[in-house]
Structure formats: structure tokens, C-alpha cells
Design a protein around this motif. Structure first.
Motif, PDB file in Angstrom:
ATOM      1  N   TRP A 142      -5.059   5.256  -1.610  1.00 43.52           N
ATOM      2  CA  TRP A 142      -5.590   3.906  -1.409  1.00 43.52           C
ATOM      3  C   TRP A 142      -6.911   4.017  -0.669  1.00 43.52           C
ATOM      4  O   TRP A 142      -6.985   4.609   0.413  1.00 43.52           O
ATOM      5  N   ARG A 200       0.814  -1.206   0.000  1.00 47.72           N
ATOM      6  CA  ARG A 200       0.000   0.000   0.000  1.00 47.72           C
ATOM      7  C   ARG A 200       0.852   1.262   0.000  1.00 47.72           C
ATOM      8  O   ARG A 200       0.419   2.306  -0.486  1.00 47.72           O
ATOM      9  N   TYR A 226       1.434   1.983  -3.569  1.00 50.20           N
ATOM     10  CA  TYR A 226       0.211   2.103  -4.357  1.00 50.20           C
ATOM     11  C   TYR A 226       0.196   3.430  -5.112  1.00 50.20           C
ATOM     12  O   TYR A 226       0.613   4.466  -4.591  1.00 50.20           O
TER      13      TYR A 226
END
Length: 306
Positions: free
Chosen positions: A86, A79, A82
């Protein structure tokens, strides 16, 4: 010939399946990952010696919580890499769940975004304590920590969430009315009408995951957010002409939300956060196709806490 009796272990597990998914989804923010955690819980439960299990609910909650914690720890690095903001994977929720404000709030996109900023342990403790009402001793057993450590984590998590997520009594009819007016104003490209519905410091978060073109940073301010949505009716999005796009008002994550559909597919969802005055304070737009599978399947989840 007499039919074989049902597996009592399977029966007990099925009695608690909804609870296990509800816990796992709030911990992971992903329906797909939560379903995986529930399935892995069944494998562990079916292989366990259950002769000394006095409380199956607590035992199963411990299994699914630990599995979710493992997933959370491994997901944190992904994440961090990402592309863009997110956001949690949206789910359609059952109407009876929405009647309970506490249940609806605890599965809202806005709260799940705040929970994402906690450590895995703090998130697990907060969810089990504040949402599901487990005692500190039960949580300590579930997450395999001392009761003292759990109490400290609970205090930190509660203070963190309260600072970022003020609580107020939600007027659900007002939320739905504002959502309907927002949709109408968006369809008509009416900037002035949108401005009336948005808080001055409203923020739009968009999640395309690098797979769909979206804003890579939050869009802030009523004027910018209103202009963003007013323009939607006149532009092609993901190769779909506005005339071929449909916006359905449905219940998403415990509150009024919007599912945008093109012929044969879901292309985005939109959920809202509301201030005490009923105006929209935040919008969460998920367009990453990997996160739209649960909504595309059309399953309405019962994520109640009881």
C-alpha cells in the motif's frame, strides 16, 4: 441595490482551507480522503456556535484532525487486506513548497510510508507537533486526549520515525540531476547507467492494488531494480506500446518525480528516495488507477505548513 455581505464564517474557513488539506493529507495519505475531510470540516464549522471560538485555526484543526482520525481507524482493516504494498496517493505539488526542505520532506512518499506504520493517534500527534509546530496543549485539545498522553505519543512517534527515516540535508539539484539521468537510462535500457544511480540495497515498491499487474512484494537490490527498469522500454504495459508512452519529469510529493502517460490517461507515477550520497535508495511506483485521480486532474497542491 447593495450586494449582501460575504459570510464571515465562510471567509474564515477559506483562510484556513489550505492548512486543513495539508494536515488531512499528511494524516491520511490520500488526496480524495483529505478533500472529504475538509468538506466535512466545513459542514461542522458552518453548523457550530462560533460565538465563543477564540482561535479559529486551532478549532478547525481539531475538527479536521478528528475526522481524519476516524477515517484512519476505519481504513486500517481495509489496508490490511490490500493486494500488494500500500502506497499513499501521489499528488503534484507547487514549486514554491518545494523550496522549503522541511515542507518537501514532510509530504514525501517515503515519510508518508513510515507514518503509515504509526498508530492513528501517534500519526496525528507527530504531524501536528513535528510538521505544523502545534504545542502539546493545543494537540491535546485537537485529538481529545490528555496532555500527558500526547507527550507520550509524541515521544514514541518521534523515536519510531527517526529509526526508520534518518534525516540529512537534501541537495535538490542533485536529486533532479539523478532523476533525469535515471529517466534517460531507463529509456535507453542502459543497465550499467542505472546501476551507477542506485544504492546497492535499493528497494522498489509497486502499488497496483490488485487492479494493475505489479510486483506483489518489494523488489530489492540494484541489479534486480536496474533490470526491471531497463526492460520497460521494450515491453507493452497496461496495453500501451512503449512508443505511445510518455514520461514527464514533474514535482510529485515535494520532490522530483515521474508521471507516465498513455494517450488520454495517466498510467503510473514514480517517486524517489535518496541517500546522503545522492544515489537512489527507494522507488515508489503507484499504478492503481484509483490513486491516480489527483495527478490526472493536473492540480498542483500547495501543502506548505505555514
Amino acid at each position: 441595490m447593495t450586494a449582501p455581505s460575504a459570510d464571515p464564517g465562510r471567509r474564515v474557513f477559506e483562510e484556513h482551507r489550505r492548512l486543513l488539506f495539508s494536515v488531512a493529507y499528511r494524516l491520511l495519505g490520500s488526496a480524495a480522503d483529505a478533500e472529504d475531510a475538509v468538506q466535512d470540516s466545513w459542514l461542522k464549522w458552518s453548523a457550530a456556535d462560533r460565538s465563543h471560538v477564540a482561535d479559529p485555526k486551532t478549532y478547525l484543526t481539531r475538527i479536521v484532525s478528528n475526522l481524519a482520525l476516524e477515517q484512519l481507524r476505519s481504513a486500517r482493516h481495509k489496508r490490511e487486506l490490500y493486494v500488494g504494498p500500500w502506497l499513499p496517493e501521489p499528488i503534484l505539488t507547487a514549486g514554491d513548497t518545494a523550496e522549503a526542505v522541511v515542507d518537501a520532506e514532510s509530504v514525501s512518499t517515503a515519510l508518508l510510508v513510515v507514518l503509515e506504520t504509526l498508530s492513528p493517534l501517534e500519526r496525528a500527534v507527530f504531524v501536528l507537533r513535528e510538521v505544523f509546530g502545534f504545542g502539546h496543549a493545543e494537540i491535546a485539545e485537537a485529538v481529545e486526549r490528555s496532555e500527558t498522553a500526547v507527550r507520550q505519543a509524541a515521544h514514541r512517534a518521534r523515536a519510531h520515525v527517526r529509526a526508520r527515516r534518518p534525516r540529512f540535508t537534501a541537495d535538490r539539484s542533485r536529486q533532479r540531476e539523478v532523476t533525469e539521468r535515471f529517466l534517460a537510462a531507463t529509456a535507453g535500457g542502459d543497465v550499467n547507467a542505472l546501476m551507477e544511480l542506485l544504492s546497492p540495497d535499493v528497494t522498489l515498491w509497486t502499488d497496483g492494488g490488485g487492479k494493475v499487474r505489479q510486483a506483489l512484494r518489494p523488489v530489492t537490490g540494484a541489479d534486480r531494480v536496474a533490470a526491471w527498469f531497463a526492460a520497460l522500454g521494450g515491453v507493452t504495459y497496461q496495453g500501451v506500446d512503449p512508443a505511445d508512452m510518455r514520461a514527464d519529469l514533474v514535482e510529485v510529493n515535494g520532490g522530483p518525480g515521474v508521471v507516465f502517460r498513455a494517450p488520454g490517461r495517466v498510467i503510473a507515477t514514480l517517486t524517489f528516495d535518496f541517500g546522503a550520497d545522492g544515489r537512489i535508495t527507494a522507488l515508489h511506483n503507484v499504478a492503481n488507477p484509483d490513486k491516480l485521480r489527483a495527478v490526472s486532474e493536473g492540480t498542483a497542491y500547495d501543502v506548505g505548513t505555514r
